[in-house]
Design a protein around this motif. Structure first.
Motif, PDB file in Angstrom:
ATOM      1  N   ALA A   1       0.809  -1.216   0.000  1.00 29.89           N
ATOM      2  CA  ALA A   1       0.000   0.000   0.000  1.00 29.89           C
ATOM      3  C   ALA A   1       0.844   1.269   0.000  1.00 29.89           C
ATOM      4  O   ALA A   1       0.335   2.341  -0.330  1.00 29.89           O
ATOM      5  N   ASP A   2       2.120   1.186   0.359  1.00 24.66           N
ATOM      6  CA  ASP A   2       2.933   2.390   0.439  1.00 24.66           C
ATOM      7  C   ASP A   2       4.343   2.070  -0.025  1.00 24.66           C
ATOM      8  O   ASP A   2       4.695   0.919  -0.302  1.00 24.66           O
ATOM      9  N   ARG A   3       5.148   3.111  -0.114  1.00 27.97           N
ATOM     10  CA  ARG A   3       6.512   2.965  -0.616  1.00 27.97           C
ATOM     11  C   ARG A   3       7.423   2.253   0.370  1.00 27.97           C
ATOM     12  O   ARG A   3       8.339   1.528  -0.027  1.00 27.97           O
ATOM     13  N   MET A   4       7.207   2.435   1.661  1.00 23.03           N
ATOM     14  CA  MET A   4       8.100   1.864   2.657  1.00 23.03           C
ATOM     15  C   MET A   4       7.970   0.354   2.773  1.00 23.03           C
ATOM     16  O   MET A   4       8.967  -0.351   2.883  1.00 23.03           O
ATOM     17  N   GLN A   5       6.743  -0.157   2.805  1.00 21.83           N
ATOM     18  CA  GLN A   5       6.493  -1.595   2.949  1.00 21.83           C
ATOM     19  C   GLN A   5       7.192  -2.149   4.198  1.00 21.83           C
ATOM     20  O   GLN A   5       8.093  -2.990   4.133  1.00 21.83           O
ATOM     21  N   ILE A   6       6.783  -1.630   5.332  1.00 21.98           N
ATOM     22  CA  ILE A   6       7.438  -1.955   6.596  1.00 21.98           C
ATOM     23  C   ILE A   6       7.375  -3.449   6.902  1.00 21.98           C
ATOM     24  O   ILE A   6       8.360  -4.054   7.355  1.00 21.98           O
TER      25      ILE A   6
END
Length: 335
Positions: A150-155
């Motif tokens: 869902a986001d750039r970081m992909q924690i």
């Protein structure tokens, strides 16, 4: 006139001064405006009444806990996780927290593989639950997209890759069975011998700490723990050979970090701290081969000398001597 709107305006008009008051209070404490000896709770008691104090405390707790404040709450159309996805995320967070704590606690001395392998399997299972589609439900695919892409970081992905990389660098698979359900028999046997060796070191050091002059006298340790150390070292060498045979295709393979660190600790204690040594069992063959190599030049020159002497002993008669003897024979025959 809308009563809800009136109530909302009244709450917001009351809320703003209270928020400013709390901000001023904490800024005053940070800048040292109030006395250092007074706590924030005592200062609040001085400035506010009991009822106002309770309202401010409830408001602070609501803000810290992310609580919603009626008309001042966030719009309901903001993206949020489904209950199923949130449960998967919380499970992964809880497992990751436990594994991280275990890895840090087991860093020195290194006990990663033998202590944290169950927690690592738990994190891997939680990650599989997120990535694996449960049946054909669209919710499961939605959870994977929401939590992983869902986001750039992909924690979540970064944490999972970190755990996998740490586990591979530690070579923990070499300490476990094929299914990674438990420690292998060789690892358990090695760790037991390691603990016995350390116990032997400790027991034989107790008698040498009564006097300062005896602190560096470790002859008793070297004598009584020699066999345990030799057994442990031999087992470690056998485990290295077996690991090389099983992983011929992989270059630079190691035993798991727990076993390597345990052997390094034992060797440092034995050689550096106690200054002990183990006589090599191959000393006689090595000496024999060395002496043979040293005597090779002597044998070579001696054989060369004898061979040259034998050639000198072979005499060749001159031609004149042969002619004179034949002439004397002719004269004797004529007479």
């Amino acid at each position: 006139m809308d009563p809800d709107g009136t109530v909302a305006r009244q709450r917001s008009s009351l809320l703003l001064p209270r928020l400013l008051l709390v901000a001023l209070l904490w800024s005053g404490l940070a800048l040292g405006t109030f006395s250092l000896g007074s706590s924030p709770h005592q200062v609040l008691h001085d400035l506010l009444s009991e009822r106002q104090l309770l309202e401010v405390e409830d408001l602070s707790l609501a803000l810290l806990q992310g609580g919603r404040l009626g008309p001042l709450s966030l719009p309901p159309d903001l993206p949020d996780l489904d209950p199923e996805c949130r449960e998967l995320l919380l499970d992964f967070a809880h497992s990751s927290s436990e594994l991280t704590g275990c890895l840090v606690r087991s860093a020195r001395p290194v006990r990663l593989c033998q202590t944290c392998y169950l927690l690592f399997q738990q994190v891997a299972n939680k990650m599989d639950n997120i990535t694996r589609a449960v049946g054909n439900s669209s919710e499961s695919h939605g959870c994977a997209r929401s939590l992983l892409m869902a986001d750039r970081m992909q924690i979540v992905v970064i944490l999972s890759e970190f755990f996998n990389s740490t586990w591979q660098k530690a070579n923990c698979a070499n300490c476990l069975t094929n299914k990674s359900e438990e420690l292998s028999n060789s690892t358990v046997y090695f760790l037991n011998l390691f603990n016995d060796t350390l116990t032997c070191f400790e027991n034989n050091l107790q008698g040498s700490t009564h006097s300062v002059l005896q602190l560096r006298n470790y002859s008793e340790v070297c004598e009584k723990c020699r066999e345990k150390y030799k057994t442990l070292s031999s087992l470690y060498s056998e485990m290295q050979k077996m690991n090389e045979l099983e992983n011929k295709a992989e270059s630079g393979t190691h035993l798991c970090i727990d076993v390597e660190d345990a052997m390094n600790i034992t060797r440092k204690l034995w050689s550096r701290t106690f200054n002990c040594s183990v006589p090599c069992s191959d000393t006689v063959p090595v000496i024999a081969v060395s002496v043979f190599i040293l005597f090779l030049p002597v044998v070579f020159y001696l054989s060369s000398f004898l061979h040259s002497e034998q050639k000198k002993r072979k005499l060749i008669l001159p031609k004149r001597l042969k002619s004179s003897t034949s002439f004397a024979n002719i004269q004797e025959n004529s007479n």
